[in-house]
Scaffold this motif. Structure first.
Motif, PDB file in Angstrom:
ATOM      1  N   ARG A  78      20.669   4.600 -36.266  1.00 62.39           N
ATOM      2  CA  ARG A  78      20.247   3.208 -36.384  1.00 62.39           C
ATOM      3  C   ARG A  78      19.147   2.830 -35.406  1.00 62.39           C
ATOM      4  O   ARG A  78      18.405   1.874 -35.627  1.00 62.39           O
ATOM      5  N   PHE A  79      19.020   3.579 -34.318  1.00 64.26           N
ATOM      6  CA  PHE A  79      17.961   3.302 -33.352  1.00 64.26           C
ATOM      7  C   PHE A  79      16.831   4.329 -33.463  1.00 64.26           C
ATOM      8  O   PHE A  79      15.656   3.966 -33.507  1.00 64.26           O
ATOM      9  N   ALA A  80      17.169   5.599 -33.511  1.00 63.30           N
ATOM     10  CA  ALA A  80      16.144   6.641 -33.576  1.00 63.30           C
ATOM     11  C   ALA A  80      15.244   6.472 -34.792  1.00 63.30           C
ATOM     12  O   ALA A  80      14.022   6.638 -34.703  1.00 63.30           O
ATOM     13  N   GLY A  81      15.836   6.127 -35.937  1.00 63.10           N
ATOM     14  CA  GLY A  81      15.048   5.985 -37.161  1.00 63.10           C
ATOM     15  C   GLY A  81      13.930   4.971 -37.035  1.00 63.10           C
ATOM     16  O   GLY A  81      12.744   5.319 -37.114  1.00 63.10           O
ATOM     17  N   PRO A  82      14.246   3.695 -36.811  1.00 63.09           N
ATOM     18  CA  PRO A  82      13.174   2.693 -36.726  1.00 63.09           C
ATOM     19  C   PRO A  82      12.300   2.818 -35.491  1.00 63.09           C
ATOM     20  O   PRO A  82      11.166   2.333 -35.490  1.00 63.09           O
ATOM     21  N   LEU A  83      12.792   3.487 -34.449  1.00 65.64           N
ATOM     22  CA  LEU A  83      11.986   3.651 -33.234  1.00 65.64           C
ATOM     23  C   LEU A  83      11.105   4.899 -33.276  1.00 65.64           C
ATOM     24  O   LEU A  83      10.347   5.157 -32.347  1.00 65.64           O
ATOM     25  N   GLY A  84      11.225   5.683 -34.331  1.00 69.25           N
ATOM     26  CA  GLY A  84      10.366   6.850 -34.492  1.00 69.25           C
ATOM     27  C   GLY A  84      10.725   8.025 -33.610  1.00 69.25           C
ATOM     28  O   GLY A  84       9.869   8.867 -33.309  1.00 69.25           O
ATOM     29  N   VAL A  85      11.988   8.115 -33.201  1.00 71.35           N
ATOM     30  CA  VAL A  85      12.442   9.263 -32.402  1.00 71.35           C
ATOM     31  C   VAL A  85      12.797  10.383 -33.374  1.00 71.35           C
ATOM     32  O   VAL A  85      13.699  10.232 -34.202  1.00 71.35           O
ATOM     33  N   ARG A  86      12.113  11.495 -33.259  1.00 74.77           N
ATOM     34  CA  ARG A  86      12.189  12.525 -34.295  1.00 74.77           C
ATOM     35  C   ARG A  86      13.484  13.317 -34.270  1.00 74.77           C
ATOM     36  O   ARG A  86      14.027  13.685 -35.313  1.00 74.77           O
ATOM     37  N   VAL A  87      14.020  13.618 -33.089  1.00 68.88           N
ATOM     38  CA  VAL A  87      15.180  14.498 -32.946  1.00 68.88           C
ATOM     39  C   VAL A  87      16.373  13.688 -32.437  1.00 68.88           C
ATOM     40  O   VAL A  87      16.220  12.831 -31.562  1.00 68.88           O
TER      41      VAL A  87
END
Length: 211
Positions: A51-60
């Motif tokens: 939920r955070f990595a996706g919209p924040l563009g964190v790849r891994v």
């Protein structure tokens, strides 16, 4: 992160939280975005459902829960199963690392910081979002944590304690921010990011590796 059993068993309830508390979720998301580098190779430690990595563009994203990783993978994240205290990544792999409401579930925050230091390149950034135990709402969370399937085994930390973990592990803290001054029930609008810590439940700290 030996306390992943609740997330594995109640992953649908975890996902529902974000739908029921959209204003709080977006407030946290925007607060974190202010501290993350715009470029570089990043990892979210304790990625959950992404939920955070996706919209924040964190790849891994790394997490010990296969159920959570299934959600994260569907959100386009490269997922890795593992724990924060023993990261399955090469040294100097990432430019930045992110943890969001993960530190309270760790067996050893000190070991996590040591591992983050190892996998980050010199000068890399570690960004941690957490529930501040000393904030007014943090006190409510701590008082009622036995009522939550997720937080009953959590260990909440103060901002000073988190800073101590970082500085003891070779990081230099360079920025603080906070949001969510109201209770979740009364949070109907997106709350702005405020400087410092101590007034709001959700605190973000940014630290530089090798400072």
């Amino acid at each position: 992160m030996a306390r992943e059993a609740a997330f594995e068993a109640h992953h649908r309830r975890y996902e529902d939280w974000f739908e029921r508390h959209k204003a709080a979720y977006v407030s946290e998301l925007l607060a974190l975005r202010s501290f993350l580098p715009r470029e570089g190779d990043g990892v979210e430690i304790g990625v959950g459902s992404g939920r955070f990595a996706g919209p924040l563009g964190v790849r891994v994203g790394l997490d010990p829960s296969p159920a959570m990783l299934g959600y994260a993978a569907r959100r386009g994240i490269e997922v890795v199963e593992g724990v924060a205290e023993d990261l399955p990544f090469a040294s100097d792999r990432f430019d930045y690392a992110l943890l969001v409401t993960t530190i309270c579930f760790l067996d050893s925050p000190e070991a996590m910081v040591a591992e983050a230091c190892r996998v980050l390149r010199p000068g890399g950034r570690l960004v941690i979002g957490f529930i501040d135990r000393e904030s007014p709402l943090g006190q409510v969370y701590a008082t009622h944590q036995q009522e939550s399937v997720f937080y009953r085994d959590a260990t909440f930390y103060s901002a000073d304690e988190v800073a101590g973990f970082l500085e003891g592990g070779g990081f230099r803290v360079d920025a603080w921010g906070q949001t969510l001054v109201h209770s979740l029930v009364s949070t109907r609008e997106i709350e702005p990011l405020r400087p410092g810590h101590g007034d709001c439940a959700f605190v973000v700290v940014s630290a530089i590796n090798g400072g």
